[in-house]
Design a protein around this motif. Structure first.
Motif, short mmCIF file in Angstrom:
data_model
loop_
_atom_site.label_atom_id
_atom_site.label_comp_id
_atom_site.label_asym_id
_atom_site.label_seq_id
_atom_site.Cartn_x
_atom_site.Cartn_y
_atom_site.Cartn_z
N TYR A 16 17.02 -33.02 10.46
CA TYR A 16 18.24 -33.82 10.56
C TYR A 16 18.38 -34.37 11.96
O TYR A 16 18.15 -33.65 12.93
CB TYR A 16 19.47 -32.97 10.20
CG TYR A 16 19.60 -32.74 8.71
CD1 TYR A 16 20.21 -33.68 7.90
CD2 TYR A 16 19.10 -31.58 8.13
CE1 TYR A 16 20.32 -33.48 6.53
CE2 TYR A 16 19.21 -31.36 6.76
CZ TYR A 16 19.82 -32.31 5.97
OH TYR A 16 19.93 -32.12 4.62
N VAL A 24 13.58 -28.86 8.81
CA VAL A 24 14.23 -28.32 7.61
C VAL A 24 13.22 -28.28 6.46
O VAL A 24 13.28 -27.43 5.59
CB VAL A 24 15.45 -29.20 7.28
CG1 VAL A 24 16.00 -28.92 5.91
CG2 VAL A 24 16.54 -29.01 8.35
N THR A 44 19.43 -19.69 -0.04
CA THR A 44 20.33 -20.67 0.56
C THR A 44 19.78 -21.10 1.92
O THR A 44 19.28 -20.29 2.68
CB THR A 44 21.77 -20.09 0.65
OG1 THR A 44 22.58 -21.03 1.32
CG2 THR A 44 21.81 -18.78 1.40
N GLY A 45 19.83 -22.42 2.17
CA GLY A 45 19.30 -22.94 3.42
C GLY A 45 17.81 -23.16 3.44
O GLY A 45 17.25 -23.56 4.46
N SER A 46 17.14 -22.94 2.32
CA SER A 46 15.68 -23.08 2.31
C SER A 46 15.23 -24.54 2.28
O SER A 46 14.05 -24.82 2.48
CB SER A 46 15.08 -22.31 1.12
OG SER A 46 15.63 -22.77 -0.09
N GLY A 47 16.17 -25.47 2.00
CA GLY A 47 15.84 -26.89 2.08
C GLY A 47 15.85 -27.64 0.75
O GLY A 47 15.43 -28.79 0.69
N LYS A 48 16.37 -27.01 -0.29
CA LYS A 48 16.32 -27.61 -1.63
C LYS A 48 17.07 -28.94 -1.70
O LYS A 48 16.53 -29.94 -2.18
CB LYS A 48 16.90 -26.62 -2.66
CG LYS A 48 16.21 -25.26 -2.67
CD LYS A 48 16.79 -24.33 -3.73
CE LYS A 48 18.24 -23.94 -3.53
NZ LYS A 48 18.49 -23.12 -2.32
N SER A 49 18.32 -28.94 -1.22
CA SER A 49 19.11 -30.19 -1.29
C SER A 49 18.51 -31.26 -0.39
O SER A 49 18.49 -32.44 -0.74
CB SER A 49 20.56 -29.94 -0.87
OG SER A 49 21.17 -29.04 -1.75
N SER A 50 18.02 -30.84 0.78
CA SER A 50 17.39 -31.80 1.69
C SER A 50 16.18 -32.44 1.02
O SER A 50 15.98 -33.66 1.12
CB SER A 50 16.96 -31.09 2.98
OG SER A 50 18.05 -30.43 3.57
N GLN A 90 25.93 -30.94 -5.84
CA GLN A 90 26.40 -29.56 -5.93
C GLN A 90 27.89 -29.50 -6.23
O GLN A 90 28.34 -28.74 -7.06
CB GLN A 90 26.13 -28.86 -4.61
CG GLN A 90 25.04 -27.82 -4.69
CD GLN A 90 24.72 -27.23 -3.33
OE1 GLN A 90 25.61 -26.88 -2.57
NE2 GLN A 90 23.45 -27.11 -3.03
N GLN A 202 19.81 -21.57 -8.38
CA GLN A 202 19.85 -20.30 -7.66
C GLN A 202 19.26 -19.20 -8.53
O GLN A 202 18.66 -18.26 -8.04
CB GLN A 202 21.30 -19.91 -7.32
CG GLN A 202 22.03 -20.89 -6.41
CD GLN A 202 21.61 -20.77 -4.97
OE1 GLN A 202 20.95 -19.80 -4.59
NE2 GLN A 202 21.98 -21.74 -4.17
N1 DUT Z 1 21.30 -28.83 7.22
C1 DUT Z 1 21.73 -29.60 8.30
N2 DUT Z 1 22.53 -30.69 8.07
C2 DUT Z 1 22.91 -31.05 6.81
C3 DUT Z 1 22.47 -30.27 5.72
C4 DUT Z 1 21.67 -29.17 5.96
O1 DUT Z 1 21.40 -29.30 9.44
O2 DUT Z 1 23.62 -32.05 6.65
C5 DUT Z 1 20.42 -27.67 7.45
C6 DUT Z 1 21.00 -26.35 6.98
C7 DUT Z 1 19.81 -25.57 6.55
C8 DUT Z 1 18.77 -26.62 6.19
O3 DUT Z 1 19.25 -27.85 6.69
O4 DUT Z 1 19.31 -24.82 7.63
C9 DUT Z 1 18.50 -26.73 4.71
O5 DUT Z 1 19.70 -27.00 4.04
P1 DUT Z 1 19.73 -27.41 2.49
O6 DUT Z 1 21.14 -27.70 2.12
O7 DUT Z 1 18.71 -28.42 2.22
O8 DUT Z 1 19.27 -26.02 1.81
P2 DUT Z 1 19.48 -25.52 0.32
O9 DUT Z 1 18.27 -24.75 -0.04
O10 DUT Z 1 19.83 -26.66 -0.56
O11 DUT Z 1 20.72 -24.55 0.47
P3 DUT Z 1 21.85 -24.17 -0.62
O12 DUT Z 1 21.17 -23.40 -1.71
O13 DUT Z 1 22.80 -23.32 0.15
O14 DUT Z 1 22.45 -25.45 -1.08
#
Ligand code: DUT
Length: 243
Positions: A16, A24, A44-50, A90, A202
């Motif tokens: 980011y 990320v 959580t935070g593993s990068g799925k949404s990214s 989400q 999840q």
């Molecule tokens: N992150 C940012 N800025 C953002 C969104 C996320 O810095 O706008 C960071 C947080 C985290 C990493 O990116 O360390 C991955 O976040 P993401 O939301 O992609 O993870 P996730 O696997 O989708 O988490 P969750 O299951 O909690 O949604």
């Protein structure tokens, strides 16, 4: 299908802007073939949404290439790109208006039949019909309140009415019980053949019947395969399974 809806991640890294410079996503390579259902799982935070945010170009990869139907997404106008996909975020975004308006949002030309079919696939039709005003019921204000799981199903119906080539569900069934979630997935298989589906989840039960599952851990792809193969070979997947 006509073979549309292919997605390729080629050595994709992402951080980011304004973040701590930390990656990320780290060197992610995998493909979703047309019509495949691909699960994405990880803590959580593993990068799925990214990861899925790179497909509609909410963000662009820092390194590597994301392709949709073979074309580098950076060469495509985000608006055109997003026309072929539907993303259920989400947090469901419903507005004050009728159920019908909410489902047809972004696809106002959809007929009542198309709207109802989408609602049936999303397992929303029955609870909509049970409310006194049916599809004319108000969402949001006073009157009828919908549960978290019902709102998620309305969001899924909204996505399906657009008849996307690619459907991205970002933890969109977290508040839906497992039996109903299974019905949604069965309906998708039956009616929406050829639809490429990315399913962030999840819980393992949400993805275990996917064609393949991508396992993320701290931005790295640490496993890819079927439920059975990952249970044998992927430590992170085993840990999620046991938790
Ligand atoms: N992150 C940012 N800025 C953002 C969104 C996320 O810095 O706008 C960071 C947080 C985290 C990493 O990116 O360390 C991955 O976040 P993401 O939301 O992609 O993870 P996730 O696997 O989708 O988490 P969750 O299951 O909690 O949604």
């Amino acid at each position: 299908g006509d073979g549309k809806g292919r997605i390729d991640f080629e050595h994709v890294s992402f951080s980011y802007e304004g973040g701590h410079g930390e990656s990320v996503l780290k060197d992610i390579t995998f493909s979703c073939l047309p019509g495949e259902t691909v699960g994405i799982i990880g803590s959580t935070g593993s990068g799925k949404s990214s990861l899925v945010g790179l497909i509609p170009r909410f963000y662009d990869a820092t390194k590597g290439t994301v392709r949709v139907d073979g074309v580098d997404v950076r060469e495509v106008d985000p608006k055109l790109l997003r026309e072929k996909m539907a993303i259920v975020p989400q947090k469901t975004v419903l507005f004050t208006g009728t159920v019908k308006e909410n489902i047809r949002w972004g696809k106002e030309e959809a007929t009542d039949e198309e709207m109802e079919l989408a609602a049936r696939m999303a397992q929303a039709h029955d609870f909509i019909e049970r409310t006194p005003d049916g599809y004319q019921a108000r969402v949001g204000q006073g009157g009828i309140n919908f549960s978290g799981g019902q709102k998620q199903r309305l969001s899924i119906a909204r996505a399906l009415v657009r008849k996307p080539e690619i459907l991205i569900l970002d933890d969109s069934t977290s508040a839906v019980d497992v039996a109903t979630e299974t019905k949604i997935k069965e309906a998708l298989r039956e009616y929406a053949q050829g639809l490429t589906c990315l399913l962030i989840a999840q819980r393992i039960t949400s993805v275990m019947d996917a064609d393949k599952i991508v396992v993320l851990d701290q931005g790295e792809l640490v496993g890819i395969g079927t439920h059975e193969s990952l249970l044998k070979d992927c430590r992170v997947y085993q840990e999620i399974f046991q938790s």
